[in-house]
Write an enzyme that holds these catalytic residues in place. Structure first.
Site, mmCIF file in Angstrom:
data_model
loop_
_atom_site.group_PDB
_atom_site.id
_atom_site.type_symbol
_atom_site.label_atom_id
_atom_site.label_comp_id
_atom_site.label_asym_id
_atom_site.label_seq_id
_atom_site.Cartn_x
_atom_site.Cartn_y
_atom_site.Cartn_z
ATOM 1 N N PRO A 2 0.828 -1.208 0.000
ATOM 2 C CA PRO A 2 0.000 0.000 0.000
ATOM 3 C C PRO A 2 0.862 1.258 0.000
ATOM 4 C CG PRO A 2 -0.819 -1.587 1.591
ATOM 5 C CD PRO A 2 0.508 -2.105 1.124
ATOM 6 N N GLU A 3 0.518 2.179 -0.890
ATOM 7 C CA GLU A 3 1.207 3.455 -0.958
ATOM 8 C C GLU A 3 0.254 4.542 -0.470
ATOM 9 O OE1 GLU A 3 3.285 4.056 -4.697
ATOM 10 O OE2 GLU A 3 3.411 1.910 -5.034
ATOM 11 N N HIS A 94 -4.709 -15.505 8.959
ATOM 12 C CA HIS A 94 -3.727 -14.419 9.057
ATOM 13 C C HIS A 94 -4.260 -13.220 9.838
ATOM 14 C CE1 HIS A 94 -1.709 -16.811 6.030
ATOM 15 N NE2 HIS A 94 -2.706 -16.634 5.194
ATOM 16 N N ARG A 113 1.893 -11.661 5.077
ATOM 17 C CA ARG A 113 3.352 -11.773 5.111
ATOM 18 C C ARG A 113 3.965 -11.433 6.470
ATOM 19 N NH1 ARG A 113 5.631 -11.395 -0.080
ATOM 20 N NH2 ARG A 113 7.602 -11.822 0.979
#
Length: 275
Positions: A2-3, A94, A113
């Site tokens: 995400p930016e 997750h 991750r």
């Protein structure tokens, strides 16, 4: 990863959904590594009973300001997600952490991750974080002249410089490629070689691609979802980033080139962005 547009999209959704909510509990799953510099027990003691008075953003950080003056800083990194949910909704895999909110809502943190990080900051630590980051590209204080002046202090290639968060806050690989293509600047150009006109054009392009992505609620290529689990729509408007090497440039038809610049895959048109 995400930016700025993705984090800003999440921020806007959370600001509407949870501003003013009181944190009633904190639940941490088997993986507690998302918490940086604080244990689950210490974080729970600091935040339970506090109100979320503001949902802000600095660069790629989400900032939940609490009524006790502390700030929960969340960096989603590669695959982190925040979602507002009802308690009865299944959390799925997750799922590492839950802020239980008054009124029967939960703010859940999920991270495939496990690179995302959550920190609790006091006022001094928040100020230090702010000082370590570069200017916001959409802020009016960053004028074309100021942007050009910042570029003059760097000989390195323009693309990896744009990715440095202490130079410019919030820009990542996707939007650097898009902005350089839109402005006709080769990613390997030395930053201090840009003329004032080129610097102004690049800043304008950065702002245009970021603003467009925010309007379309972010770019979903793999994992990104907003605060309600919805995908963004900007991926359908990318000009160069998703082009395969050898595909025609959308502007001139020349074959798109792929380079590795600063260890990051980079797409460009060698005709529209001459070196």
């Amino acid at each position: 990863m995400p930016e700025l547009p993705e984090v800003e999209t999440v921020r806007r959704g959370l600001a509407e959904a949870i501003s003013g909510a009181t944190i009633e509990d904190l639940r941490v799953g088997a993986f507690s590594g998302s918490l940086a510099g604080i244990t689950p027990e210490a974080l729970r003691a600091e935040i339970v009973g506090e109100q979320i008075v503001d949902v802000g953003r600095r660069a790629k950080y989400l900032l939940l300001a609490l009524s006790n003056g502390r700030t929960i800083a969340i960096h989603l990194r590669m695959t982190g997600e925040l979602k507002v949910a009802r308690p009865e909704e299944p959390s799925g895999k997750h799922h590492h952490l839950t802020f239980v909110l008054a009124g029967g809502r939960e703010l859940r943190f999920r991270d495939i991750r496990k690179f995302g990080r959550i920190r609790l900051l006091d006022a001094a630590e928040l100020a230090a974080l702010d000082a370590a980051l570069g200017p916001e590209p959409l802020a009016s204080e960053l004028t074309p002249a100021a942007f050009h002046a910042r570029l003059q202090g760097h000989r390195r290639a323009i693309k990896p410089l744009l990715l440095e968060q202490h130079f410019l806050a919030g820009v990542g690989n996707i939007y650097a490629d898009e902005a350089l293509f839109a402005s006709g600047i080769h990613p390997l150009r030395p930053a201090n070689s840009l003329t004032p006109e080129e610097a102004g054009r690049l800043l304008e392009s950065i702002r245009a691609v970021l603003s467009g992505a925010i309007e379309r609620r972010g770019t979903t290529l793999r994992n990104y979802r907003d605060g309600f689990g919805q995908a963004g729509g900007n991926q359908f408007h990318l000009q160069i980033y998703t082009r395969a090497e050898g595909e025609p440039c959308p502007r001139c038809g020349s074959p798109v080139q792929r380079l590795v610049v600063g260890q990051r895959g980079t797409k460009l048109c060698p005709r529209c962005q001459p070196l």
